[in-house]
Design an enzyme around this catalytic site. Structure first.
Site, PDB file in Angstrom:
ATOM      1  N   GLU A  55      22.859 127.634  81.899  1.00 31.12           N
ATOM      2  CA  GLU A  55      22.679 126.188  82.088  1.00 31.12           C
ATOM      3  C   GLU A  55      21.614 125.868  83.132  1.00 31.12           C
ATOM      4  O   GLU A  55      20.927 124.848  83.018  1.00 31.12           O
ATOM      5  CB  GLU A  55      24.010 125.537  82.501  1.00 31.12           C
ATOM      6  CG  GLU A  55      25.057 125.497  81.398  1.00 31.12           C
ATOM      7  CD  GLU A  55      25.990 126.685  81.410  1.00 31.12           C
ATOM      8  OE1 GLU A  55      27.002 126.667  80.678  1.00 31.12           O
ATOM      9  OE2 GLU A  55      25.711 127.662  82.167  1.00 31.12           O
ATOM     10  N   PHE A 117      42.041 123.007  82.755  1.00 30.62           N
ATOM     11  CA  PHE A 117      41.110 124.100  82.485  1.00 30.62           C
ATOM     12  C   PHE A 117      39.674 123.575  82.412  1.00 30.62           C
ATOM     13  O   PHE A 117      39.390 122.635  81.682  1.00 30.62           O
ATOM     14  CB  PHE A 117      41.472 124.795  81.167  1.00 30.62           C
ATOM     15  CG  PHE A 117      40.528 125.911  80.786  1.00 30.62           C
ATOM     16  CD1 PHE A 117      40.440 127.059  81.558  1.00 30.62           C
ATOM     17  CD2 PHE A 117      39.712 125.791  79.666  1.00 30.62           C
ATOM     18  CE1 PHE A 117      39.565 128.083  81.212  1.00 30.62           C
ATOM     19  CE2 PHE A 117      38.834 126.812  79.317  1.00 30.62           C
ATOM     20  CZ  PHE A 117      38.764 127.961  80.092  1.00 30.62           C
ATOM     21  N   GLN A 118      38.784 124.163  83.194  1.00 33.82           N
ATOM     22  CA  GLN A 118      37.367 123.811  83.269  1.00 33.82           C
ATOM     23  C   GLN A 118      37.151 122.341  83.644  1.00 33.82           C
ATOM     24  O   GLN A 118      36.166 121.724  83.240  1.00 33.82           O
ATOM     25  CB  GLN A 118      36.640 124.149  81.954  1.00 33.82           C
ATOM     26  CG  GLN A 118      36.507 125.656  81.731  1.00 33.82           C
ATOM     27  CD  GLN A 118      35.547 126.031  80.621  1.00 33.82           C
ATOM     28  OE1 GLN A 118      35.330 125.260  79.686  1.00 33.82           O
ATOM     29  NE2 GLN A 118      34.979 127.221  80.725  1.00 33.82           N
ATOM     30  N   LYS A 167      36.046 114.019  77.057  1.00 37.11           N
ATOM     31  CA  LYS A 167      36.035 114.527  75.677  1.00 37.11           C
ATOM     32  C   LYS A 167      36.623 113.508  74.702  1.00 37.11           C
ATOM     33  O   LYS A 167      36.142 113.381  73.565  1.00 37.11           O
ATOM     34  CB  LYS A 167      36.807 115.842  75.593  1.00 37.11           C
ATOM     35  CG  LYS A 167      36.700 116.485  74.209  1.00 37.11           C
ATOM     36  CD  LYS A 167      37.207 117.908  74.147  1.00 37.11           C
ATOM     37  CE  LYS A 167      36.968 118.484  72.756  1.00 37.11           C
ATOM     38  NZ  LYS A 167      37.415 119.893  72.652  1.00 37.11           N
ATOM     39  N   MET A 476       7.017 136.354 100.780  1.00 40.09           N
ATOM     40  CA  MET A 476       6.851 135.356 101.829  1.00 40.09           C
ATOM     41  C   MET A 476       7.777 135.630 103.008  1.00 40.09           C
ATOM     42  O   MET A 476       7.396 135.467 104.173  1.00 40.09           O
ATOM     43  CB  MET A 476       7.095 133.945 101.278  1.00 40.09           C
ATOM     44  CG  MET A 476       6.753 132.846 102.268  1.00 40.09           C
ATOM     45  SD  MET A 476       5.009 132.849 102.770  1.00 40.09           S
ATOM     46  CE  MET A 476       4.281 131.868 101.454  1.00 40.09           C
TER      47      MET A 476
END
Length: 568
Positions: A55, A117-118, A167, A476
């Site tokens: 993602e 969940f999630q 959802k 760097m």
């Protein structure tokens, strides 16, 4: 009259994206967002979806798409870890004022706040790093929310907006009526006549004017107006990292980047000028160095669309709030040509005295960028990661047009460039010039962060050219350790057994390894001609450094390079 239809929330979302002219989106599916992905499947002939490897890659690709087109980039993710994986990309876009809409889905309304969940409060997580964010729990508000999100992302100072949709809203049905997108007006109501008059008086009195260009000049599309102003008042022009390309890097008035790794000419010129016109720049600490000693001989005139930037980091003597393109048009219309030949000649002498220098006998980062510039003549999109290679890309490639350098300037996100290059290449196709070469310039440390997106490029045959400037160290950080930490190289050596050529080939890309100067140009020519995903590993010395440099906390006029160190 527009036809009203009853659609589910996912279909309404897709129709709203089509209203906004969205052609390409980037994302990764999951349980909470399945209804939207089902709708995308039905509209795949109208909206192209690029499935990234992670993602974070989707968020950077949406950002790269936005920077290249000037339009809103769109990314999608599911709830929980899918949404949190977008956070770094959203913060990157926020710091650089990039218009982006991130769409996430959450658990159903009845499951919110139950540690389902999630489930995660992604609007709470992203509140400090978005221009605005929404959670949609009522389908009646969905279409208007999407439309508002696109308007907010593009208006005034652009930025990312997040829409979190539960959802059950994606499955519920409601009436949808098409609408034309609201026009995005340039911000002009804050431009005051007295501020214009003050600015004109300052410019007319100046004998040594200097123009400093920032990312706002790119965002406002003010390139032509900047050119007119600079030549009309005979002022040298320097830019920030984010301002690259807003003023033609081949123009005789251009002096290079300013700041920690800016040219000595730009740093000295800003320190000596009597008027500094700041066009869409926010005075980052990497630009100003010691802020109390920045441009101490100059009156400072700052032009910015965001009033919060005025006097935030540097005290200004005058300011104009409003869209930069409009402000510059107003100033240009009322200014007569001016003569500052003596000042310009002085600046030209500094250019001759303080050119950028590097070792011409071996393969180096500067040589790589000069070779790419020679081959493309500025007709390419250059994306970068963050570090030494980023600075070499800024110093040694001549950006002739805006939106041709895509880099994380504010957040400094390692792993940004590869996803951004995929977004940029898709953008070039959507804009009608698919043959424009797109390069991502990475160090070996940065490339490791999100190198899995090579698999995304090969899955869709997106012909990006990934250049890995491999010095086997975190370059760097090592440079700072070398100069300021007694050469104590704590956890910055990457000299291990990773073979980037084999790795890229394993993911389906064509790959090359370059170790000598004479091999670089033919490899680049072949890579451009292939029109396929390519990785080029260029091995350079681990102790090559980016010069000039300003020590942390020092004024920019104290810039030094290797010749200064040898004198000491």
């Amino acid at each position: 009259m527009a036809e009203t239809r009853v659609l589910n929330g996912s279909e309404i979302l897709i129709e709203c994206l089509k209203e906004q002219g969205v052609k390409t989106v980037f994302g990764y599916p999951g349980g909470a967002i399945l209804n939207i992905y089902d709708a995308l499947y039905k509209h795949q002939d109208e909206i192209t979806h690029i499935l990234t490897s992670h993602e974070q890659g989707a968020s950077h690709a949406a950002d790269g798409y936005a920077r290249t087109t000037g339009k809103v980039g769109v990314c999608l993710a599911t709830s929980g870890p899918g949404a949190t994986n977008l956070v770094t990309g959203i913060a990157t876009a926020f710091m650089d004022s990039i218009p982006m809409v991130a769409i996430t889905c959450n658990v159903g309304v009845s499951l919110l706040g139950r540690d389902s969940f999630q489930e995660i409060d992604i609007t709470g997580v992203t509140m400090p790093i978005t221009k605005y964010n929404f959670i949609v729990k009522d389908i009646k508000k969905l279409a208007d929310t999407v439309r508002r999100a696109f308007t907010i992302a593009q208006s005034g100072r652009p930025g990312p907006v997040l829409i979190d949709i539960t959802k059950d809203v994606t499955a519920a049905e409601y009436e949808y009526t098409p609408q034309e997108p609201a026009p995005i007006e340039r911000q002009t109501d804050t431009i005051r006549e007295e501020d214009i008059e003050t600015a004109l008086e300052m410019i007319r009195k100046s004998q040594k004017p200097f123009i400093f260009v920032g990312g706002g000049a790119v965002l406002s599309g003010a390139s032509e107006e900047l050119k007119v102003l600079a030549h009309k008042i005979q002022a040298p022009v320097a830019d920030s990292l984010m301002g690259k390309g807003a003023f033609d890097g081949t123009d005789e008035l251009y002096t290079g980047m300013v700041g920690m790794h800016g040219t000595k000419t730009s740093n000295f010129g800003i320190s000596e000028c009597d008027l500094l016109i700041v066009a869409g720049a926010r005075f980052s600490d990497r630009v100003t160095g010691n802020a109390s000693k920045f441009a101490k001989n100059a009156k400072i005139l700052q032009i910015d669309v965001d009033p919060a930037e005025i006097n935030k980091n540097i005290h200004t003597h005058a300011s104009i709030i409003g869209d930069l393109k409009v402000v510059l048009r107003k100033l240009n219309a009322r200014l007569d040509p001016m003569n500052h030949e003596e000042w310009l000649q002085h600046v030209e002498r500094m250019k001759d005295m303080y050119p950028l220098r590097y070792d011409k006998t071996q393969l180096t980062g500067p040589f790589i960028m000069e070779t790419i510039d020679e081959l493309t003549k500025g007709d390419a999109v250059i994306c970068t990661e963050v570090g030494q290679h980023q600075m070499w890309a800024a110093q040694y490639y001549k950006y002739r047009k805006p939106r041709t350098l895509l880099t994380s300037g504010g957040l400094g996100t390692m792993g940004y460039g590869l996803g951004a290059s995929i977004g940029a290449k898709m953008a070039c196709g959507d804009m009608g010039h698919p043959d424009t070469p797109v390069f991502n310039i990475a160090g070996d440390g940065c490339f490791r962060m999100n190198m899995n997106e090579i698999a995304t490029a090969t899955r869709y045959n997106i012909p990006i050219i990934q250049v890995v400037v491999n010095n086997h160290v975190l370059g760097m950080v090592r440079q700072w350790q070398n100069l300021f930490y007694g050469k104590r190289y704590s956890h910055t050596v990457l000299n291990d057994a990773v073979d980037f050529v084999k790795l890229a080939e394993a993911m389906g890309a064509k790959a090359y390894r370059v170790t000598r100067q004479e091999d670089l140009k033919p490899v680049l020519e072949e890579a451009i001609a292939l029109q396929a995903p390519v990785l080029i590993e260029c091995q350079i010395n681990c102790d090559d450094k980016v010069y000039p440099m300003v020590s942390p906390g020092a004024p920019i006029q104290d810039a030094f390079d290797d010749t200064d160190l040898k004198i000491k």
